[in-house]
Design a protein around this motif. Sequence first.
Motif, PDB file in Angstrom:
ATOM      1  N   TRP A  66       6.794   4.442 -10.141  1.00 34.95           N
ATOM      2  CA  TRP A  66       6.861   3.348  -8.762  1.00 34.95           C
ATOM      3  C   TRP A  66       6.944   2.776  -8.375  1.00 34.95           C
ATOM      4  O   TRP A  66       5.816   1.860  -9.392  1.00 34.95           O
ATOM      5  N   ALA A  67       7.877   2.366  -8.571  1.00 34.78           N
ATOM      6  CA  ALA A  67       8.250   0.656  -8.041  1.00 34.78           C
ATOM      7  C   ALA A  67       7.784   0.415  -6.322  1.00 34.78           C
ATOM      8  O   ALA A  67       8.480  -0.655  -6.216  1.00 34.78           O
ATOM      9  N   GLY A  68       6.852   0.690  -5.828  1.00 37.24           N
ATOM     10  CA  GLY A  68       6.814   0.590  -4.413  1.00 37.24           C
ATOM     11  C   GLY A  68       7.274   1.448  -2.704  1.00 37.24           C
ATOM     12  O   GLY A  68       8.239   2.298  -2.993  1.00 37.24           O
ATOM     13  N   ALA A  69       6.353   1.075  -2.158  1.00 33.31           N
ATOM     14  CA  ALA A  69       6.964   1.720  -1.290  1.00 33.31           C
ATOM     15  C   ALA A  69       8.637   1.637  -0.759  1.00 33.31           C
ATOM     16  O   ALA A  69       9.139   0.987  -0.829  1.00 33.31           O
ATOM     17  N   GLY A  70       8.749   3.067  -0.414  1.00 34.79           N
ATOM     18  CA  GLY A  70      10.463   2.847  -0.136  1.00 34.79           C
ATOM     19  C   GLY A  70      11.100   3.300  -0.738  1.00 34.79           C
ATOM     20  O   GLY A  70      12.160   3.496  -1.168  1.00 34.79           O
ATOM     21  N   THR A  71      11.234   3.059  -2.368  1.00 34.43           N
ATOM     22  CA  THR A  71      11.724   4.076  -3.332  1.00 34.43           C
ATOM     23  C   THR A  71      10.989   4.792  -4.134  1.00 34.43           C
ATOM     24  O   THR A  71       9.501   5.170  -5.108  1.00 34.43           O
ATOM     25  N   PRO A  72      10.660   6.126  -3.308  1.00 42.45           N
ATOM     26  CA  PRO A  72      10.638   7.057  -4.263  1.00 42.45           C
ATOM     27  C   PRO A  72      11.005   7.602  -5.653  1.00 42.45           C
ATOM     28  O   PRO A  72      11.969   7.385  -5.965  1.00 42.45           O
ATOM     29  N   VAL A  73       9.943   8.258  -6.668  1.00 38.61           N
ATOM     30  CA  VAL A  73      10.393   8.503  -7.966  1.00 38.61           C
ATOM     31  C   VAL A  73      11.023  10.006  -7.711  1.00 38.61           C
ATOM     32  O   VAL A  73      10.062  11.000  -7.197  1.00 38.61           O
ATOM     33  N   VAL A  74      12.473   9.919  -8.189  1.00 35.29           N
ATOM     34  CA  VAL A  74      12.678  11.626  -8.174  1.00 35.29           C
ATOM     35  C   VAL A  74      12.916  11.479  -9.563  1.00 35.29           C
ATOM     36  O   VAL A  74      13.280  11.339 -10.563  1.00 35.29           O
ATOM     37  N   TRP A  75      12.700  13.199  -9.572  1.00 36.95           N
ATOM     38  CA  TRP A  75      12.880  14.211 -10.814  1.00 36.95           C
ATOM     39  C   TRP A  75      13.357  14.887 -10.356  1.00 36.95           C
ATOM     40  O   TRP A  75      13.421  15.792  -9.475  1.00 36.95           O
ATOM     41  N   ASN A  76      14.041  16.176 -11.823  1.00 40.14           N
ATOM     42  CA  ASN A  76      14.247  17.029 -11.078  1.00 40.14           C
ATOM     43  C   ASN A  76      13.923  18.843 -12.424  1.00 40.14           C
ATOM     44  O   ASN A  76      13.622  18.089 -13.292  1.00 40.14           O
ATOM     45  N   ALA A  77      13.706  19.966 -12.105  1.00 44.49           N
ATOM     46  CA  ALA A  77      13.642  21.383 -12.721  1.00 44.49           C
ATOM     47  C   ALA A  77      14.798  21.751 -12.267  1.00 44.49           C
ATOM     48  O   ALA A  77      14.272  22.351 -11.238  1.00 44.49           O
ATOM     49  N   ALA A  78      15.199  22.057 -13.327  1.00 48.92           N
ATOM     50  CA  ALA A  78      16.293  23.122 -13.290  1.00 48.92           C
ATOM     51  C   ALA A  78      15.491  24.921 -13.458  1.00 48.92           C
ATOM     52  O   ALA A  78      14.673  24.640 -14.546  1.00 48.92           O
ATOM     53  N   LEU A  79      15.777  25.793 -12.459  1.00 45.88           N
ATOM     54  CA  LEU A  79      15.164  26.693 -13.233  1.00 45.88           C
ATOM     55  C   LEU A  79      16.543  27.832 -13.035  1.00 45.88           C
ATOM     56  O   LEU A  79      17.753  27.888 -13.204  1.00 45.88           O
ATOM     57  N   PRO A  80      15.949  28.933 -14.108  1.00 44.19           N
ATOM     58  CA  PRO A  80      16.805  29.797 -14.923  1.00 44.19           C
ATOM     59  C   PRO A  80      17.629  30.668 -14.073  1.00 44.19           C
ATOM     60  O   PRO A  80      16.453  31.330 -13.045  1.00 44.19           O
ATOM     61  N   ALA A  81      19.090  31.280 -14.177  1.00 42.71           N
ATOM     62  CA  ALA A  81      19.031  32.263 -12.666  1.00 42.71           C
ATOM     63  C   ALA A  81      18.380  33.659 -13.031  1.00 42.71           C
ATOM     64  O   ALA A  81      19.560  34.160 -13.650  1.00 42.71           O
ATOM     65  N   GLN A  82      17.962  33.685 -13.084  1.00 44.61           N
ATOM     66  CA  GLN A  82      17.106  35.366 -13.215  1.00 44.61           C
ATOM     67  C   GLN A  82      16.701  35.944 -11.940  1.00 44.61           C
ATOM     68  O   GLN A  82      15.732  35.319 -11.421  1.00 44.61           O
ATOM     69  N   TRP A  83      17.649  36.851 -11.529  1.00 44.15           N
ATOM     70  CA  TRP A  83      16.643  38.022 -10.421  1.00 44.15           C
ATOM     71  C   TRP A  83      15.288  37.650 -10.204  1.00 44.15           C
ATOM     72  O   TRP A  83      14.795  38.264  -9.527  1.00 44.15           O
ATOM     73  N   SER A  84      14.519  38.199 -11.703  1.00 41.22           N
ATOM     74  CA  SER A  84      13.174  38.152 -12.344  1.00 41.22           C
ATOM     75  C   SER A  84      12.246  36.933 -11.107  1.00 41.22           C
ATOM     76  O   SER A  84      11.526  37.306 -11.146  1.00 41.22           O
ATOM     77  N   LEU A  85      12.428  35.354 -10.942  1.00 39.97           N
ATOM     78  CA  LEU A  85      12.212  35.150 -10.361  1.00 39.97           C
ATOM     79  C   LEU A  85      13.127  34.960  -8.215  1.00 39.97           C
ATOM     80  O   LEU A  85      11.219  34.291  -8.042  1.00 39.97           O
ATOM     81  N   TYR A  86      13.123  35.747  -7.920  1.00 39.51           N
ATOM     82  CA  TYR A  86      13.879  35.914  -6.922  1.00 39.51           C
ATOM     83  C   TYR A  86      12.481  35.820  -5.819  1.00 39.51           C
ATOM     84  O   TYR A  86      11.661  36.583  -6.489  1.00 39.51           O
ATOM     85  N   GLY A  87      11.504  35.752  -5.689  1.00 40.00           N
ATOM     86  CA  GLY A  87      10.032  35.378  -4.524  1.00 40.00           C
ATOM     87  C   GLY A  87       9.193  34.961  -5.042  1.00 40.00           C
ATOM     88  O   GLY A  87       8.361  35.567  -4.671  1.00 40.00           O
ATOM     89  N   ALA A  88       9.400  34.312  -6.501  1.00 42.19           N
ATOM     90  CA  ALA A  88       8.449  34.247  -7.044  1.00 42.19           C
ATOM     91  C   ALA A  88       7.721  32.736  -6.660  1.00 42.19           C
ATOM     92  O   ALA A  88       8.288  31.851  -5.807  1.00 42.19           O
ATOM     93  N   SER A  89       7.098  32.932  -6.394  1.00 39.95           N
ATOM     94  CA  SER A  89       5.528  31.794  -6.055  1.00 39.95           C
ATOM     95  C   SER A  89       5.250  30.571  -7.158  1.00 39.95           C
ATOM     96  O   SER A  89       4.674  30.852  -7.663  1.00 39.95           O
ATOM     97  N   PHE A  90       5.393  29.520  -6.578  1.00 40.88           N
ATOM     98  CA  PHE A  90       4.906  28.331  -7.204  1.00 40.88           C
ATOM     99  C   PHE A  90       4.496  27.024  -6.612  1.00 40.88           C
ATOM    100  O   PHE A  90       5.027  26.537  -5.117  1.00 40.88           O
ATOM    101  N   TYR A  91       3.511  26.975  -6.793  1.00 44.76           N
ATOM    102  CA  TYR A  91       2.478  26.345  -6.814  1.00 44.76           C
ATOM    103  C   TYR A  91       1.997  24.495  -6.284  1.00 44.76           C
ATOM    104  O   TYR A  91       2.262  24.207  -7.930  1.00 44.76           O
ATOM    105  N   LEU A  92       2.672  23.501  -5.705  1.00 36.98           N
ATOM    106  CA  LEU A  92       3.150  21.722  -6.516  1.00 36.98           C
ATOM    107  C   LEU A  92       1.683  21.147  -5.715  1.00 36.98           C
ATOM    108  O   LEU A  92       2.365  20.883  -4.254  1.00 36.98           O
ATOM    109  N   GLN A  93       2.224  19.360  -6.366  1.00 43.56           N
ATOM    110  CA  GLN A  93       1.278  18.881  -6.057  1.00 43.56           C
ATOM    111  C   GLN A  93       1.654  17.467  -6.332  1.00 43.56           C
ATOM    112  O   GLN A  93       1.950  17.280  -8.006  1.00 43.56           O
TER     113      GLN A  93
END
Length: 81
Positions: free
Chosen positions: A28-55
């Motif tokens: 983190w470089a300080g106020a006004g400079t967010p840290v960006v990250w990406n997370a790709a989820l596979p395109a699977q119907w079994s994930l539809y409606g799944a809950s993930f908890y983040l912090q």
Amino acid sequence: LGMAGGGAAGELLVDLSSGGFTLGGGAWAGAGTPVVWNAALPAQWSLYGASFYLQGALIDASPSADPVVGLSNGVRLVVGG
């Protein structure tokens, strides 16, 4: 623990039996400079409606840091919801 300093609102989400995983961002470089990250989820119907908890967590090891560890509130992410 909270992002705003010692005693601020925040919650520590701990479930050692969940088998969860951790995604790390860059520095983190300080106020006004967010840290960006990406997370790709596979395109699977079994994930539809799944809950993930983040912090979000911020660790500041500088000598004058208050707090050294800051936590965001928990977020529930529902896929396709």
